[in-house]
Design a protein around this motif. Sequence first.
Motif, PDB file in Angstrom:
ATOM      1  N   LYS A 105       0.883  -1.058  -0.055  1.00 29.35           N
ATOM      2  CA  LYS A 105       0.040   0.022   0.082  1.00 29.35           C
ATOM      3  C   LYS A 105       0.838   1.132   0.094  1.00 29.35           C
ATOM      4  CE  LYS A 105      -3.953   2.323   0.186  1.00 29.35           C
ATOM      5  NZ  LYS A 105      -4.788   2.379  -0.930  1.00 29.35           N
ATOM      6  N   ARG A 117      -5.634  -3.482  -4.112  1.00 31.14           N
ATOM      7  CA  ARG A 117      -5.186  -3.746  -2.939  1.00 31.14           C
ATOM      8  C   ARG A 117      -6.195  -4.469  -2.076  1.00 31.14           C
ATOM      9  NH1 ARG A 117      -1.676  -2.048  -6.459  1.00 31.14           N
ATOM     10  NH2 ARG A 117       0.396  -1.873  -5.519  1.00 31.14           N
ATOM     11  N   TYR A 123      -1.567  -3.458   6.066  1.00 35.14           N
ATOM     12  CA  TYR A 123      -0.031  -3.485   5.593  1.00 35.14           C
ATOM     13  C   TYR A 123       1.106  -2.909   6.337  1.00 35.14           C
ATOM     14  CZ  TYR A 123      -2.603  -3.976   1.221  1.00 35.14           C
ATOM     15  OH  TYR A 123      -3.149  -4.402  -0.109  1.00 35.14           O
TER      16      TYR A 123
END
Length: 240
Positions: A105, A117, A123
Amino acid sequence: MTKQYSRRSFFKNGGVLIGVGAVAGTALAEDCAKTPAQMAGPFYPEPGQRWEDADLTGRGGQTHHDRPGVFRLFGQVRSTGAHSCEHLAGARVEIWQADRNGRYKHSVDESENPGPRDPHFQYWGEAITDANGRYEFVTIEPGKYPGRTPHIHYRIVTPDRQYALITQLYFAHHKDANERDGIYRQLLAQGTAQLVTTRIVRTAEQFETSDQANLPHAEFNVTLDPSSRGDRRSSTPFID
């Protein structure tokens, strides 16, 4: 703003970590070999991104422990300071990684590695070590990023914020991909690869009762050497 990790500890009676991490079975908590510094890479969370918590499986306080590839990632942070291998309480541990599809990300990766994503994956995350230098995350196995073997980035900041070690963690079950990875091959040549390679243990072990006690788990112990402040790989700016 830094958010301290307050999830219930899985360490029984405050004891030492159970050794499940080093590939060769080395008791890192005993030999305390210095963890090699590695490059931060281009995808350290950008300014404006907020460090959230230590459970990367969901966002906004949500958890999704039933998703594929979830595991507990824990360890102990030590320092080779005045007292050899002393536990480092109050250290800040940051991790960032790719999702299951090998995507980060980050604006650079989104332009170079397009595709959706994971809207539920965090992330990146942070934890603060406890009185015994211990930390824990819940995350997912990262996918293979183009040109690299699967890995998780780490940044550990000393409590006085005067030193930060940046390194990367690899997985033993990706042996072939590891040995094709240029960065990992350098670690093999230096004889330090085993210090940053872990095994994910898929046999459930019972710790203190908690909602995540039966997840697969891996250990990564980190030893800092604050005297090496000049290492350029440890100079990533702070994000608070």
